[in-house]
Structures are given as C-alpha cells and as structure tokens.
Write a protein that holds these residues in place. Structure first.
Motif, PDB file in Angstrom:
ATOM      1  N   ASN A  88       0.866  -1.118   0.081  1.00  0.00           N
ATOM      2  CA  ASN A  88      -0.045   0.072   0.052  1.00  0.00           C
ATOM      3  C   ASN A  88       0.725   1.383  -0.088  1.00  0.00           C
ATOM      4  OD1 ASN A  88      -2.490   1.123  -0.216  1.00  0.00           O
ATOM      5  ND2 ASN A  88      -2.698   1.322   2.062  1.00  0.00           N
ATOM      6  N   GLU A  89       2.204   1.054   0.316  1.00  0.00           N
ATOM      7  CA  GLU A  89       2.940   2.252   0.350  1.00  0.00           C
ATOM      8  C   GLU A  89       3.188   2.891  -0.939  1.00  0.00           C
ATOM      9  OE1 GLU A  89       3.910   4.012   2.829  1.00  0.00           O
ATOM     10  OE2 GLU A  89       3.686   2.789   4.521  1.00  0.00           O
ATOM     11  N   GLU A  90       3.312   1.932  -2.016  1.00  0.00           N
ATOM     12  CA  GLU A  90       3.512   2.271  -3.443  1.00  0.00           C
ATOM     13  C   GLU A  90       2.207   2.306  -4.079  1.00  0.00           C
ATOM     14  OE1 GLU A  90       6.173   3.632  -4.209  1.00  0.00           O
ATOM     15  OE2 GLU A  90       7.082   3.377  -2.177  1.00  0.00           O
ATOM     16  N   SER A  91       1.038   1.665  -3.722  1.00  0.00           N
ATOM     17  CA  SER A  91      -0.053   1.410  -4.485  1.00  0.00           C
ATOM     18  C   SER A  91      -0.620   2.580  -5.146  1.00  0.00           C
ATOM     19  CB  SER A  91      -1.152   0.831  -3.533  1.00  0.00           C
ATOM     20  OG  SER A  91      -1.992   1.863  -3.065  1.00  0.00           O
ATOM     21  N   VAL A  92      -1.286   2.325  -6.222  1.00  0.00           N
ATOM     22  CA  VAL A  92      -1.750   3.472  -7.102  1.00  0.00           C
ATOM     23  C   VAL A  92      -3.220   4.062  -6.573  1.00  0.00           C
ATOM     24  CG1 VAL A  92      -0.880   2.859  -9.306  1.00  0.00           C
ATOM     25  CG2 VAL A  92      -3.051   1.725  -8.548  1.00  0.00           C
ATOM     26  N   PHE A  93      -3.601   3.318  -5.437  1.00  0.00           N
ATOM     27  CA  PHE A  93      -4.890   3.715  -4.892  1.00  0.00           C
ATOM     28  C   PHE A  93      -4.784   4.966  -3.994  1.00  0.00           C
ATOM     29  CE2 PHE A  93      -5.158  -1.270  -4.747  1.00  0.00           C
ATOM     30  CZ  PHE A  93      -5.769  -1.497  -5.795  1.00  0.00           C
ATOM     31  N   ASN A  94      -3.704   5.257  -3.677  1.00  0.00           N
ATOM     32  CA  ASN A  94      -3.326   6.363  -2.808  1.00  0.00           C
ATOM     33  C   ASN A  94      -2.777   7.660  -3.746  1.00  0.00           C
ATOM     34  OD1 ASN A  94      -4.223   4.837  -0.467  1.00  0.00           O
ATOM     35  ND2 ASN A  94      -2.283   4.076  -0.479  1.00  0.00           N
ATOM     36  N   ARG A  95      -3.427   8.769  -3.655  1.00  0.00           N
ATOM     37  CA  ARG A  95      -3.140   9.627  -4.452  1.00  0.00           C
ATOM     38  C   ARG A  95      -2.494  10.915  -3.943  1.00  0.00           C
ATOM     39  NH1 ARG A  95      -7.616  10.432  -7.888  1.00  0.00           N
ATOM     40  NH2 ARG A  95      -8.302  12.330  -7.138  1.00  0.00           N
ATOM     41  N   VAL A  96      -1.420  11.648  -4.238  1.00  0.00           N
ATOM     42  CA  VAL A  96      -0.957  12.791  -3.740  1.00  0.00           C
ATOM     43  C   VAL A  96      -1.215  13.743  -4.633  1.00  0.00           C
ATOM     44  CG1 VAL A  96       0.990  14.020  -2.822  1.00  0.00           C
ATOM     45  CG2 VAL A  96       0.700  11.730  -2.241  1.00  0.00           C
ATOM     46  N   GLU A  97      -2.000  14.860  -4.277  1.00  0.00           N
ATOM     47  CA  GLU A  97      -1.998  16.129  -5.297  1.00  0.00           C
ATOM     48  C   GLU A  97      -1.171  17.284  -4.511  1.00  0.00           C
ATOM     49  OE1 GLU A  97      -6.297  16.571  -5.563  1.00  0.00           O
ATOM     50  OE2 GLU A  97      -6.516  14.528  -6.483  1.00  0.00           O
ATOM     51  N   ASP A  98      -0.011  17.664  -5.071  1.00  0.00           N
ATOM     52  CA  ASP A  98       0.295  18.818  -4.542  1.00  0.00           C
ATOM     53  C   ASP A  98      -0.254  20.159  -4.446  1.00  0.00           C
ATOM     54  OD1 ASP A  98       2.666  17.541  -3.882  1.00  0.00           O
ATOM     55  OD2 ASP A  98       3.442  17.843  -5.913  1.00  0.00           O
TER      56      ASP A  98
END
Ligand code: SF4
Length: 329
Positions: free
Chosen positions: A14-24
C-alpha cells in the motif's frame, strides 16, 4: 502468524499502491482524506495539498508521514468515527482531526469549512422529518389495526411491515433481526404470566419466513410454550422492502422463471402446528380479526397467514411473469 505476515506485506504494497494519490498544493495546508470526504474538502480548499487514500487498511503510514511533513498544517477530514486520525496519531504523525461534534451525521461543505476553521460552535438541530409509513392501501394495515385494537404484545421482524413500529400504529414491540419475531415471541410466551402471555402475537413476512422463520416455527412446536403461541405471516407474495425479489414461496426463481413453490401453510402443518388459517385479505379482510381473537383464546400453536399481494408490486410481478412467458426476459 501467517495473517500478520500477510498484513505486513499488504502494508508494504500500500505504500506504493496506485490507490493512494498525492495532489501537491499550497504548503500551508495539507489534507488527508478518503472517499466522499475528498470531494467536500477539494471543493472547500481547492488550493490545498491532498493525500487521497483509496486503501485505508493497512494504512500507508510512511507515505502519510512524508506527506504530513511537507505541510505547515496537516488535517484529517473523514466522516464518522476518527479512524484515520487515531491511526495516524498513534503512529506518531502530527496531524489535526475534527471535533467530536462532527462525528455524527454526514459531512458537507459547510461542516468541512467549520472543521478547517476550528469552529466548534454547536450546530442547529433540524426539525425531525415525517416518519416513514406503510403505503396507502397496504395489505398489512388492517392486521396492525386489529393487533393494536386487541392490545397485543407483538414481536416483529424485518420487512416493510417493520413500519408497524412507527405511528400511526405503533403496534410492534420488538424488532431485532430476521426470524427473531417468532423466537422472541416464544420467549415471551414462556416467561410472561399466563394472562399476558396469551396476548403475544408474532408477526413475520413471507420472504422473511422463508429466510429464517421456519426454524422458529419448529421451535414453537418442539419447545411449546404452555399457552401455545400465535404467529401471523404477513404474506404480500414478494420481498417488497428490498426491491421485489422472488423467494422460495413466490413460485418463481430469481430471474422470474417458474420454480417450485414452497407453500407456507403446508410447511406449518408439516412441522406440527395445530391450527393453520389462511385469510384472503382482499376478499374477506374482516376475517383477520375473528381469526386472531379465536386463536388468542386457545392454548394452541397457531399460524394465521394474512395473504394479499403488495399492491405496489402486483402490477410489476404480473408484468415480469408475462415477459417470462413470452420469452422477453
Ligand atoms: S411496498 Fe407493498 S407491502 Fe410494502 S408497505 Fe408498500 S404496499 Fe405494503
């Protein structure tokens, strides 16, 4: 141990999963959220930085820590209990959460604005809406009128007819889970003084009867209360509450094709119920009162089937049956 190892692997994934998205975004405010809370927060603070979590167990705590470290202020926006906030704080990450007044009810733009502003002033309590009721012309209505008139104690069950708990009838006294109407009624019949026990009537719908009412019926004849018991099956010939699904007593399978029909009165007789009455609630609605009064006066096991298809479903049921016959469905 194997389970723990699996969870650890999932956390790594989950650390690298595509499910979690960062938006700057603007480094003054970072928001951690998930699901619908993201939509509210994004609309409220479009310039903020976001960590939108798509997989919330096990949490990607390294990613969260790194995100929170990039923002002057980092806040968790979530509906309901503060699961994310508590888990993140427990991992030693410095984030803000919401005040307890926002734990209940759904979020909206106004509430998210208040959370972000740290405004914890009590919210206006909205006036209660009108309680839901049985449809006009519902076949269950006359049964509840009788049960109320006779001042019966009514353990109930899950279905449209659960609305009998609410005004104007308020005729159902307990409502727990599917099948509990009969078993709770048997418990009451066993423990109440005779005079009160003989006023207990269980109600259950036809679909719920098929789901988990038959076991209660077996118990009724096996662990027979000294006063016997009366069960009314509110047979509307469908599963009205959840969208008119077929069931083993409707005579059609899940795709509305003809199927073997389990007959409620046959089941009741087969397990050994002493009295079985079938009332046609369209042709002779007055008979339901006579039947309940009669069976309440006897110390026997009785099942009364109050039968009439749900008026809202009838047209649709006939249409589906017709389509099946014509091969259109
Ligand atoms: S959907 Fe049918 S059974 Fe349910 S409350 Fe309405 S009329 Fe009664």
């Amino acid at each position: 141990m194997r389970l723990r190892e699996k969870i650890a692997k999932l956390a790594e994934f989950n650390e690298e999963s595509v499910f979690n998205r960062v938006e700057d975004g603007n480094k003054n405010l970072g928001i951690i959220c998930s699901g619908i809370s993201y939509q509210y927060a994004k609309e409220t603070k479009p310039d903020a930085g976001f960590l939108k979590l798509g997989m919330t167990y096990p949490l990607p705590l390294l990613k969260i820590k790194s995100f929170a470290g990039m923002y002057k202020r980092c806040i968790v926006i979530e509906e309901g209990d503060p699961y994310l906030y508590k888990s993140i704080r427990a991992a030693g990450v410095n984030v803000e959460g919401k005040h307890d007044i926002f734990r209940l009810g759904e979020l909206n733009l106004k509430r998210v604005n208040k959370i972000l502003a740290g405004d914890n002033t009590p919210e206006k309590i909205l006036p209660a809406g009108k309680a839901p009721q049985l449809c006009p012309g519902c076949p269950h209505k006359s049964v509840y009128e009788v049960l109320k008139k006779l001042d019966c104690t009514v353990p109930g069950d899950i279905g449209c007819y659960s609305l009998g708990t609410l005004p104007p009838y308020e005729a159902m006294d307990t409502l727990l889970c599917m099948g509990a109407g009969i078993s709770a009624g048997l418990g009451l019949r066993h423990i109440l003084p005779e005079e009160k026990a003989m006023k207990v009537v269980s109600v259950i719908g036809d679909s719920t009867f098929m789901h988990s009412g038959i076991t209660g019926l077996v118990d009724m004849v096996y662990n027979r209360p000294p006063t016997g018991h009366v069960v009314v099956v509110l047979d509307n010939s469908t599963t009205a509450m959840t969208g008119l699904q077929e069931h083993p007593g409707s005579g059609r399978d899940i795709r509305h094709n003809p199927a073997h029909k389990v007959i409620i009165e046959d089941v009741a007789r087969a397990v050994g119920v002493e009295n079985v009455d079938v009332i046609d609630m369209l042709k002779s609605p007055g008979d339901i009162e006579k039947a309940i009064v009669k069976r309440l006066s006897e110390k026997k096991t009785s099942v009364i089937i109050a039968r009439r298809p749900c008026i809202l479903a009838l047209k649709q049921m006939n249409k589906k049956a017709q389509e099946v016959q014509e091969g259109k469905s």
